[in-house]
Design a protein around this motif. Structure first.
Motif, PDB file in Angstrom:
ATOM      1  N   LYS A 111       0.902  -1.035  -0.099  1.00  0.00           N
ATOM      2  CA  LYS A 111       0.019   0.023  -0.065  1.00  0.00           C
ATOM      3  C   LYS A 111       0.799   1.271  -0.097  1.00  0.00           C
ATOM      4  O   LYS A 111       0.532   2.308  -0.720  1.00  0.00           O
ATOM      5  CB  LYS A 111      -0.791  -0.023   1.178  1.00  0.00           C
ATOM      6  CG  LYS A 111      -2.454   0.545   0.872  1.00  0.00           C
ATOM      7  CD  LYS A 111      -3.327   0.357   1.908  1.00  0.00           C
ATOM      8  CE  LYS A 111      -4.665   0.686   1.447  1.00  0.00           C
ATOM      9  NZ  LYS A 111      -5.537   0.366   2.424  1.00  0.00           N
ATOM     10  N   GLN A 112       1.943   1.099   0.775  1.00  0.00           N
ATOM     11  CA  GLN A 112       2.564   2.403   0.937  1.00  0.00           C
ATOM     12  C   GLN A 112       3.331   2.789  -0.085  1.00  0.00           C
ATOM     13  O   GLN A 112       3.757   4.153  -0.437  1.00  0.00           O
ATOM     14  CB  GLN A 112       3.623   2.336   2.163  1.00  0.00           C
ATOM     15  CG  GLN A 112       4.673   1.280   2.103  1.00  0.00           C
ATOM     16  CD  GLN A 112       4.534  -0.006   2.280  1.00  0.00           C
ATOM     17  OE1 GLN A 112       3.325  -0.411   2.471  1.00  0.00           O
ATOM     18  NE2 GLN A 112       5.417  -0.842   2.641  1.00  0.00           N
ATOM     19  N   ASP A 113       3.541   1.853  -1.079  1.00  0.00           N
ATOM     20  CA  ASP A 113       4.432   2.192  -2.366  1.00  0.00           C
ATOM     21  C   ASP A 113       3.721   2.403  -3.505  1.00  0.00           C
ATOM     22  O   ASP A 113       4.185   3.166  -4.633  1.00  0.00           O
ATOM     23  CB  ASP A 113       5.314   0.917  -2.724  1.00  0.00           C
ATOM     24  CG  ASP A 113       6.464   0.633  -1.817  1.00  0.00           C
ATOM     25  OD1 ASP A 113       6.820   1.413  -1.143  1.00  0.00           O
ATOM     26  OD2 ASP A 113       6.912  -0.689  -1.825  1.00  0.00           O
ATOM     27  N   ARG A 114       2.425   2.425  -3.426  1.00  0.00           N
ATOM     28  CA  ARG A 114       1.395   2.604  -4.529  1.00  0.00           C
ATOM     29  C   ARG A 114       1.551   4.035  -5.140  1.00  0.00           C
ATOM     30  O   ARG A 114       1.418   4.293  -6.143  1.00  0.00           O
ATOM     31  CB  ARG A 114      -0.085   2.294  -4.286  1.00  0.00           C
ATOM     32  CG  ARG A 114      -0.012   0.620  -4.254  1.00  0.00           C
ATOM     33  CD  ARG A 114      -1.402   0.277  -3.941  1.00  0.00           C
ATOM     34  NE  ARG A 114      -1.631  -1.152  -3.501  1.00  0.00           N
ATOM     35  CZ  ARG A 114      -2.748  -1.254  -2.836  1.00  0.00           C
ATOM     36  NH1 ARG A 114      -3.711  -0.761  -2.615  1.00  0.00           N
ATOM     37  NH2 ARG A 114      -2.814  -2.704  -2.248  1.00  0.00           N
ATOM     38  N   ARG A 115       1.744   4.931  -4.253  1.00  0.00           N
ATOM     39  CA  ARG A 115       1.807   6.325  -4.710  1.00  0.00           C
ATOM     40  C   ARG A 115       2.749   6.799  -5.387  1.00  0.00           C
ATOM     41  O   ARG A 115       2.703   7.447  -6.531  1.00  0.00           O
ATOM     42  CB  ARG A 115       1.576   7.302  -3.202  1.00  0.00           C
ATOM     43  CG  ARG A 115       1.189   8.901  -3.498  1.00  0.00           C
ATOM     44  CD  ARG A 115       1.315   9.403  -2.128  1.00  0.00           C
ATOM     45  NE  ARG A 115       1.647  10.782  -2.464  1.00  0.00           N
ATOM     46  CZ  ARG A 115       0.839  11.847  -2.808  1.00  0.00           C
ATOM     47  NH1 ARG A 115      -0.312  11.397  -2.923  1.00  0.00           N
ATOM     48  NH2 ARG A 115       1.162  12.992  -2.893  1.00  0.00           N
ATOM     49  N   SER A 116       4.239   6.224  -4.942  1.00  0.00           N
ATOM     50  CA  SER A 116       5.429   6.662  -5.471  1.00  0.00           C
ATOM     51  C   SER A 116       5.451   6.047  -7.028  1.00  0.00           C
ATOM     52  O   SER A 116       5.825   6.445  -7.961  1.00  0.00           O
ATOM     53  CB  SER A 116       6.419   6.005  -4.780  1.00  0.00           C
ATOM     54  OG  SER A 116       6.389   6.652  -3.092  1.00  0.00           O
ATOM     55  N   ALA A 117       4.766   4.543  -7.014  1.00  0.00           N
ATOM     56  CA  ALA A 117       4.822   3.834  -8.269  1.00  0.00           C
ATOM     57  C   ALA A 117       4.158   4.640  -9.246  1.00  0.00           C
ATOM     58  O   ALA A 117       4.349   4.882 -10.493  1.00  0.00           O
ATOM     59  CB  ALA A 117       4.436   2.308  -7.947  1.00  0.00           C
ATOM     60  N   GLY A 118       2.855   5.077  -8.806  1.00  0.00           N
ATOM     61  CA  GLY A 118       1.955   6.112  -9.695  1.00  0.00           C
ATOM     62  C   GLY A 118       2.696   7.027 -10.272  1.00  0.00           C
ATOM     63  O   GLY A 118       2.729   7.363 -11.699  1.00  0.00           O
ATOM     64  N   GLN A 119       3.393   7.906  -9.324  1.00  0.00           N
ATOM     65  CA  GLN A 119       4.132   9.119  -9.742  1.00  0.00           C
ATOM     66  C   GLN A 119       5.158   8.571 -10.997  1.00  0.00           C
ATOM     67  O   GLN A 119       5.106   9.318 -11.935  1.00  0.00           O
ATOM     68  CB  GLN A 119       4.651   9.765  -8.751  1.00  0.00           C
ATOM     69  CG  GLN A 119       3.710  10.495  -7.935  1.00  0.00           C
ATOM     70  CD  GLN A 119       4.245  10.894  -6.281  1.00  0.00           C
ATOM     71  OE1 GLN A 119       5.365  10.525  -6.072  1.00  0.00           O
ATOM     72  NE2 GLN A 119       3.605  11.998  -5.900  1.00  0.00           N
ATOM     73  N   LEU A 120       5.989   7.519 -10.387  1.00  0.00           N
ATOM     74  CA  LEU A 120       6.985   7.181 -11.233  1.00  0.00           C
ATOM     75  C   LEU A 120       6.453   6.988 -12.817  1.00  0.00           C
ATOM     76  O   LEU A 120       6.931   7.187 -13.897  1.00  0.00           O
ATOM     77  CB  LEU A 120       7.900   5.811 -10.943  1.00  0.00           C
ATOM     78  CG  LEU A 120       8.708   5.319 -11.512  1.00  0.00           C
ATOM     79  CD1 LEU A 120       9.869   6.173 -11.440  1.00  0.00           C
ATOM     80  CD2 LEU A 120       8.986   3.809 -10.935  1.00  0.00           C
ATOM     81  N   LEU A 121       5.152   6.046 -12.798  1.00  0.00           N
ATOM     82  CA  LEU A 121       4.822   5.452 -14.104  1.00  0.00           C
ATOM     83  C   LEU A 121       4.063   6.640 -14.991  1.00  0.00           C
ATOM     84  O   LEU A 121       4.385   6.922 -16.087  1.00  0.00           O
ATOM     85  CB  LEU A 121       3.887   4.526 -13.908  1.00  0.00           C
ATOM     86  CG  LEU A 121       4.498   3.240 -13.503  1.00  0.00           C
ATOM     87  CD1 LEU A 121       3.189   2.083 -13.077  1.00  0.00           C
ATOM     88  CD2 LEU A 121       5.740   2.681 -14.228  1.00  0.00           C
TER      89      LEU A 121
END
Lengths: 815, 343
Positions: free
Chosen positions: B57-67
Motif C-alpha cells: 500500500k505505502q509504495d503505490r503512490r510513488s509507483a503511480g508518480q513514477l509511471l
C-alpha cells in the motif's frame, strides 16, 4: 385570315391607324400575328416641273431636262421617254431613292449618261409600281404641287396606293370573324361607331327563279338552308382592277369575274358561295343528300375522290356536282364558255363538314368557315349580293326571285345575363351602361329586366350559348387591362407539403449529379423495330409495346417500352462526337399494352422508370495513374450506394450470368418477388450495333414502384450511436474458385449474428501458395456491441464463422 | 511477476532510456512506438500500471508518480515526433501546386428542361400550389370531352392528336395527352374543392420534327378552384409569376383568347427585346389561361354557381429557349454533352 385595312374601313368609320387597329384587335381577342404593308414605296419620289428639254448631244433618243423640284435650283436629268415636254408635271425619283422594277431594286444615283450628268429619274407608271404602263413617263395633272411627295398628290387624287393587311389568327370559336364585316363589327364595338353593312334588297322567296331551279334537301340536319339564284347572259372574263386588287391584297389569286365575285362576297360577309354553270345542271334540279360508301367524285381541282359514307353531296337530276361545303365538281365548273350561272349560298353542318374534309384530306376556304359555323341567316343576303355583282361584272342579268330552301324554321336563342355575375367572374364592376353598349354593338339586342339583361344571340354567333359566353364578350371588348390584379391573396388553409416522390427525385438527381451522371431527355416515340427489340429488355415481362395509329413518321411509330434505346442513341451520338466517357441518366415514362402495373387507362400500363448507364473510363484522367474502363462493379457500386442512401438495402439481388437478347449478364432486384430493377452489362452485339467502343453497363428501376416502397418505409427512429470501440478481425478462406462470394457473405452475416456489424472483402487471390482451382477470399470483419467486447468472445464468433464456411463451402482457413 | 517498487524503478529507467533514444522519423516508426509504449492492449506502460494494485500500500503512490512520469516522457516523445514529421511535410518545397486537382468524378448535370421546370414549380410552390401528376396515355374523356371540347369541333385541330392502338374492341380511343389539362380533371374527380395545384409533365403533338416543333414537349398546368375566385386573382398569380420568372422589369400583356375549357380565356405575352429588329423586340406568347369553364366544373361534379376557378398552362421549352437564346428545339432531345454541360 387576312384582313385588308382599306377594305375593312369601308364598313366602319374608325380612327385607328393600321398599327393601332392591329393592337386593338389583338387586345380584344383577334390576335394579329403579322402586319403586311402593300403597295409601291414612293419614298423619295416628288412632283417636279419640266422647265426645259434639250436634245442630248451624244444620243438621238435621249433628252436633257432641267427639273424644278421647288428647291430653288434646277436639277439636270437625262430622260429617254418620247413624251417628255417642257412644263409637264412629272414624278421624279431623287438621288437615294430605291425603286423596285421587275422585282429588282434600282437605286437612283448621280450618274453620267453618255457624258451628261443626270441627278435623278423621271418615272413611268410601271417604274413606280402603279401599273404596267411603260409607254412613257407619267404626266401629272395641274393639281400637282411642285416639290410635294408623289404619294400626297396621289391620295389627293383619290387613288389609294397603299394598303395594310393584318394576318389574324382566328380562334375556333370566332366563326363570325372570318370576314371583313365580321372584324369590322368588333371595331365598331371597340370604337363605339356604327357598322355600315351594304344595303341589299333580298327578293322574296319565289319568282321566276323557282321555275328555273328546284332545290330538294334530303338531309336537312346536314344542310339547314340552301339559297339559289341565277344570272344569265354573262361573259366570263378577267376581273376589273379594283376587284383583283382587293383579292390580291388578301393573297387570293384572281381567276375570273364569276369566281372572284364569290370569293369577294365570302371575304366580305363570311358566307361561302359557289357558282355552277347553270347549263351543266341536269333537269334544272338540285338535290342535297349524303353520299353512300365508295361513290366517286372529281372535284374542280381535277382530283378524283372515293367518298366515304355521309359526305354531303350537291347533286343535279343525274349526278353529284359538288361536295357540300368543301369544293365544287369539275363537271359543273364555270369556265370561259359559261353564260348562265347558278349561285349557291348554303349552310352546312360544322361537325359533318369537318369530318368529311378530314376524311378527304381537304381544307378549303369554304370548309374552314363551315367547320366553324357560318351565319345561319346570311345565305339569301350573300346570294343576292353576289348575283348582282356577277351581273354587273359579266354584263348579264339576274333572274328575278330566289329559291330559299330551309326545311327547318330558323330559331333564335336567348341567353340571360345576371348583372351580379359579372364581377363574380371578372373581379371588377363594369358599369351597366357599358355592358349594354357592348352587347348592343355586338348585335345581342339586350333587354333589361331588373337583375338580368336578356340577350338574343345573333345568327352569326353560334358559339354563344351560356351566360359565361356573354361575360367573355363583355370582358374582351371592355378590355382585359381594366381588370386589376388582386394586390394580395389569402393563404390557403391547407399548406401543400412536398410529395415524398418529389423529395426522392431530388435526392436521386443530387446523388447522380454528384457521381458524374448527366441527365438526358429522350423521345418517347421510337421506330417500331427498336421498340420491339427492347420491349422485354429489362422487365423480364413479355408485354407488347404500344403502337401509335397516325404517327407522321416511321421514326415515331411506337411508344418506348424502355428508356434504354433512347440512352443508347445518346451514347452513340456523343461517342460519334469524340466523347469516350459516357455517364447518363433519365427519368421518364414507359409503356406496355396490358399490364402488370395499376393502369390509369385500362389495357395500357404506364410507369416511370429511372435509368442510368456508364461506358468508358471510370473517372477523369489524372497525372498519377492510369484510369481503368468502367466495369460491372462500378455500376453495381453506384446502385448499392443509391439503395443505401434511400434505406433500401433490403432489396433482393438475383444474379444471372446467362445472356439475354439485350444483356450479357445481369442482376435482378426485387422485393417480395416483384421486379424493381436490373443491373446489367449490355450485350456485345447491341454495343456493336450502336458503334460504342467500350462495354456499356446500366441500371434501370421501376421508379414508380421504388418510390412507393420508399414511401412505405417506417419513418426513421433514432438508435443510440455505440460509444464502445469496434474490433476488427481479418480472415482469409480458401475455396473453390467457382464459389460465388455473395453466398459466403450471407452465411458470415448469419453466423456472426448480433456482434458482427460489417463484412468487407479486401482481397481475392489466386496463384502462388494457393492450389489450382482454388481462390483465397480475404474478409475483414468488424464487431461491436453496446459494451466493451472481450477477446475471447470475438475469438469464439470468428471460430463459428470459420466453421460455418468450412462446412457450407468446403472452405479452409488460409494459413 | 515479481513486483516491488525497486524493480519498477529499474524497468522504468530502462524504458526511459529507450524512449529517449527512439528514432521516430517516420509515421510508421511513431505508430510502432505508440503501440509498444502506450497501446491500450499491449503497451508496456499500461501493463506496468496494471501491476500497481499488487504493490504494498505505502509504495503505490510513488509507483503511480513514477509511471505517470514515464508515460509523460513517452507521450512527449511521440508528440514532438509527430510535430516534427508534420512540419517536415508541410514545409516540403518540391510540391507542384499547379498540378490539376485529382477528380474522383466528372461533373454531372441536370437537363435544362428539368432546371426550367424546377424554377417554374418553385415559384408556384411559394405561392401555395401543390404538385400533381397524371399519365401520358389518356382517354378522350379526360383529354377532351370533360374539358368541354365538343366532338368534331375545330378546337380539336388546335392540337394534333397522336392516337394509340386499342387492344380491346369497341373501346373509346386512347391517345397521347395533348396537354397536361387532364390532370385537372383527375385531381378534381379525386377530391373536393378548394384546389390549388400545378401539374408538370410531358405532352404530345402529332407533328413532324423541325427546328421549331417537336413531337413532344413539356408543360406546367395550374388550377385554382375555390369560392370567390375571379379573373383579378388570375391576373395577380400570372403577373406574380412573370415577375418572378423573367424579372421585376418584365413587360407583359394579357389579351383575350380561346380555349374550350376556360372562359373568359386569355393569353399572356411578354415583350422580348430583339435589338436587331426595327421595332426593338416582339411580343412572345408564354402562357394560356382563363376562368375554368362552368361545363368543366359540372363535368367533374362541382357546383359552378358556388365555386369558380382559374387555370393556366405554359410550355417549358419556349421560355427556356428564350432565356438561353436557343433557336432549335431539337437540341433539347439530342443530349450532346457539349450542350448539357452549359447548364
Amino acid at each position: 385570315m387576312k384582313i385588308s385595312y382599306n377594305w375593312l374601313s369601308e364598313y366602319v368609320a374608325h380612327e385607328y391607324s393600321p398599327e393601332d387597329l392591329a393592337h386593338a384587335l389583338t387586345m380584344s381577342g383577334l390576335e394579329v400575328e403579322e402586319i403586311l404593308h402593300l403597295g409601291p414605296s414612293l419614298d423619295g419620289v416628288f412632283v417636279g416641273r419640266v422647265v426645259s428639254v434639250r436634245p442630248h448631244p451624244n444620243a438621238d433618243r435621249l433628252t436633257l431636262c432641267d427639273i424644278d423640284l421647288g428647291t430653288g435650283e434646277l436639277i439636270p436629268i437625262v430622260c429617254g421617254a418620247p413624251n417628255v415636254a417642257a412644263d409637264q408635271r412629272v414624278p421624279v425619283a431623287t438621288i437615294g431613292t430605291h425603286l423596285i422594277i421587275d422585282d429588282k431594286v434600282l437605286k437612283i444615283k448621280k450618274s453620267k449618261i453618255r457624258g451628261q450628268t443626270s441627278m435623278g429619274m423621271i418615272c413611268a407608271e410601271d417604274e413606280l409600281g402603279l401599273s404596267d404602263d411603260h409607254s412613257g413617263i407619267m404626266v401629272l395633272s395641274e393639281n400637282a404641287v411642285i416639290g410635294e411627295p408623289l404619294l400626297d398628290y396621289m391620295e389627293r387624287e383619290g387613288k389609294k396606293l397603299n394598303d395594310t393587311v393584318l394576318d389574324i389568327a382566328i380562334t375556333p370559336n370566332r366563326a363570325d370573324a372570318t370576314s371583313h364585316i365580321g372584324v369590322a363589327r368588333d371595331v365598331s364595338a371597340l370604337q363605339n361607331v356604327p357598322l355600315k353593312r351594304p344595303v341589299i334588297t333580298i327578293p322574296s322567296d319565289g319568282g321566276e327563279t323557282t321555275q328555273r331551279i328546284k332545290v330538294d334537301i334530303e338531309c336537312p340536319d346536314m344542310c339547314r338552308r340552301y339559297a339559289a339564284m341565277i344570272v344569265t347572259g354573262i361573259k366570263v372574263g378577267p376581273s376589273p382592277a379594283w376587284l383583283k386588287q382587293r383579292l390580291e391584297a388578301i393573297e387570293l389569286r384572281s381567276i375570273n369575274n364569276v369566281v372572284d365575285a364569290t370569293n369577294y362576297v365570302m371575304n366580305e360577309c363570311g358566307q361561302p358561295l359557289h357558282a355552277f354553270d347553270y347549263d351543266r345542271i341536269a333537269e334544272q334540279r338540285i338535290v342535297v343528300r349524303e353520299s353512300v360508301k365508295n361513290e366517286e367524285f372529281t372535284t374542280l381541282d381535277g382530283k378524283k375522290h372515293l367518298l366515304p359514307e355521309g359526305v354531303v353531296l350537291i347533286c343535279d337530276g343525274e349526278r353529284p356536282v359538288a361536295i357540300g361545303g368543301i369544293m365544287g365538281g369539275e363537271n359543273s365548273e364555270v369556265d370561259e364558255t359559261t353564260s348562265n350561272v347558278l349561285i349557291e349560298g348554303a349552310w352546312f353542318c360544322p361537325s359533318r363538314t369537318r369530318k368529311s374534309a378530314r376524311a378527304l384530306g381537304m381544307s378549303t376556304d369554304a370548309s374552314y368557315r363551315f367547320e366553324r359555323g357560318v351565319d345561319t341567316d346570311s345565305q339569301a343576303w350573300a346570294t343576292t349580293r353576289v348575283a348582282a355583282l356577277i351581273a354587273e361584272l359579266g354584263g348579264g342579268s339576274v333572274t328575278p326571285g330566289i329559291v330559299d330552301a330551309h326545311p327547318h324554321p330558323l330559331t333564335t336563342t336567348r341567353v340571360d345575363l345576371r348583372v351580379a355575375r359579372v364581377p363574380k367572374i371578372l373581379g371588377i364592376r363594369i358599369p351597366r351602361r357599358d355592358i349594354l353598349r357592348i352587347l348592343t354593338s355586338l348585335g345581342f339586342d339586350p333587354q333589361e329586366a331588373c337583375d338580368t339583361i336578356s340577350c338574343t344571340v345573333p345568327s352569326y354567333r353560334p358559339d354563344i350559348h351560356l351566360e359565361i359566353d356573354l361575360i367573355e364578350e363583355i370582358a374582351r371588348i371592355y378590355g382585359f387591362r381594366q381588370i386589376k390584379a388582386q394586390q394580395s391573396a389569402p393563404l390557403p388553409v391547407s399548406v401543400p407539403v412536398t410529395r415524398p416522390i418529389d423529395l426522392l427525385r431530388e435526392r436521386v438527381h443530387a446523388y447522380l449529379n454528384g457521381h458524374g451522371f448527366r441527365e438526358i431527355y429522350t423521345n418517347s416515340l421510337l421506330p417500331d423495330e427498336q421498340a420491339l427489340q427492347f420491349s422485354q429488355a429489362v422487365t423480364a415481362a413479355d408485354y407488347p409495346p404500344v403502337r401509335t395509329l397516325n404517327a407522321v413518321s416511321r421514326s415515331m411509330a411506337t411508344l418506348r417500352p424502355s428508356l434504354l434505346p433512347g440512352m443508347l442513341n445518346v451514347m452513340q451520338h456523343n461517342a460519334n462526337h469524340g466523347r469516350r466517357a459516357l455517364r447518363f441518366y433519365e427519368l421518364g415514362h414507359v409503356f406496355h399494352l396490358s399490364g402488370h402495373e395499376a393502369a390509369f387507362i385500362e389495357n395500357y400500363s404506364e410507369y416511370e422508370v429511372l435509368l442510368f448507364g456508364i461506358s468508358g473510363p471510370v473517372r477523369p484522367q489524372s497525372w498519377d495513374g492510369s484510369i481503368p474502363l468502367a466495369d460491372f462493379f462500378d455500376i453495381k457500386g453506384d446502385v448499392e450506394k443509391l439503395l443505401s442512401l434511400l434505406n433500401l438495402d433490403f432489396l433482393q439481388m438475383e444474379p444471372c450470368v446467362e445472356p439475354t437478347d439485350i444483356t450479357a449478364h445481369h442482376i435482378t432486384l426485387s422485393v417480395n418477388k416483384k421486379w424493381i430493377g436490373t443491373i446489367a452489362r449490355l450485350s456485345d452485339e447491341i454495343q456493336a450495333a450502336y458503334d460504342l467502343p467500350d462495354p456499356v453497363f446500366f441500371a434501370t428501376f421501376n421508379w414508380t414502384r421504388l418510390a412507393l416502397i420508399c414511401e412505405e418505409q417506417p419513418a426513421a427512429v433514432y438508435s443510440p450511436v455505440p460509444r464502445y470501440p469496434v474490433v476488427e478481425r481479418d480472415i482469409a478462406m480458401v475455396v473453390d474458385s467457382q464459389q460465388p462470394v455473395g453466398a459466403m457473405i450471407n452465411k458470415i452475416r448469419e453466423a456472426g449474428r448480433k456482434l458482427l456489424k460489417n463484412v468487407d472483402i479486401f482481397d481475392i487471390y489466386t496463384g502462388k501458395g494457393i492450389a489450382p482451382g482454388k481462390k483465397s477470399v480475404a474478409f475483414s470483419l468488424r464487431f461491436g456491441a453496446n459494451r466493451t467486447l472481450r477477446d475471447q468472445e470475438i475469438d469464439h464468433v470468428v471460430q463459428i464463422i470459420v466453421t460455418t464456411l468450412s462446412t457450407q463451402f468446403d472452405a479452409e482457413l488460409r494459413a | 511477476m515479481e513486483t516491488n517498487l525497486e524493480y519498477l524503478k529499474t524497468v522504468a529507467a530502462t524504458f526511459s532510456e529507450e524512449i529517449a533514444g527512439a528514432e521516430l522519423d517516420t509515421p510508421a516508426k511513431s505508430e510502432e512506438f505508440r503501440i509498444r509504449f502506450l497501446g491500450q492492449r499491449r503497451g508496456v506502460i499500461p501493463k506496468l500500471f496494471k501491476t500497481i494494485p499488487d504493490l504494498p500500500k505505502q509504495d503505490r503512490r510513488s509507483a503511480g508518480q513514477l509511471l505517470n512520469a514515464l508515460r509523460k516522457e513517452a507521450q512527449t516523445a511521440l508528440e514532438s515526433a509527430i510535430e516534427q514529421y508534420r512540419v517536415k511535410v508541410s514545409n516540403a518545397s518540391d510540391i507542384d501546386l499547379t498540378l490539376p486537382g485529382r477528380r474522383s468524378q466528372w461533373a454531372g448535370s441536370r437537363h435544362p428542361i428539368t432546371l426550367a421546370l424546377a424554377k417554374i414549380t418553385d415559384i408556384f410552390k411559394h405561392m401555395g400550389f401543390a404538385i400533381a401528376e397524371g399519365p401520358e396515355i389518356e382517354d378522350d374523356w379526360h383529354n377532351f370531352s370533360a374539358l368541354n371540347f365538343p366532338a368534331d369541333h375545330p378546337a380539336r385541330d388546335m392540337q394534333d392528336t397522336l392516337f394509340v392502338e386499342e387492344p380491346g374492341e369497341g373501346r373509346a380511343g386512347a391517345m397521347m395527352r395533348t396537354h397536361t389539362s387532364p390532370v385537372q380533371i383527375r385531381t378534381m374527380m379525386a377530391g373536393e374543392p378548394p384546389f390549388r395545384l400545378i401539374a408538370p409533365g410531358r405532352v404530345f403533338r402529332n407533328e413532324a420534327i423541325t427546328y421549331k416543333s417537336y413531337c413532344l414537349f413539356h408543360q406546367v398546368e395550374g388550377l385554382v378552384v375555390d369560392q370567390g375566385v375571379t379573373m383579378a386573382d388570375l391576373k395577380h398569380t400570372l403577373s406574380g409569376f412573370a415577375r418572378a420568372f423573367f424579372g421585376d422589369e418584365v413587360k407583359m400583356r394579357f389579351r383575350p383568347s380561346y380555349f374550350p375549357f376556360t372562359e373568359p380565356s386569355g393569353e399572356v405575352d411578354i415583350w422580348w427585346d430583339l435589338p436587331d429588329r426595327p421595332e426593338g423586340g416582339r411580343w412572345m406568347e408564354i402562357l394560356g389561361s382563363g376562368m375554368v369553364h362552368p361545363n368543366v366544373l359540372e363535368a367533374v361534379g362541382i357546383d359552378s354557381e358556388r365555386y369558380t376557378g382559374y387555370a393556366f398552362g405554359m410550355g417549358i421549352e419556349r421560355p427556356a429557349m428564350l432565356r438561353y437564346g436557343i433557336d432549335d428545339i431539337r437540341i433539347f432531345y439530342e443530349n450532346d454533352v457539349r450542350f448539357l454541360a452549359q447548364f
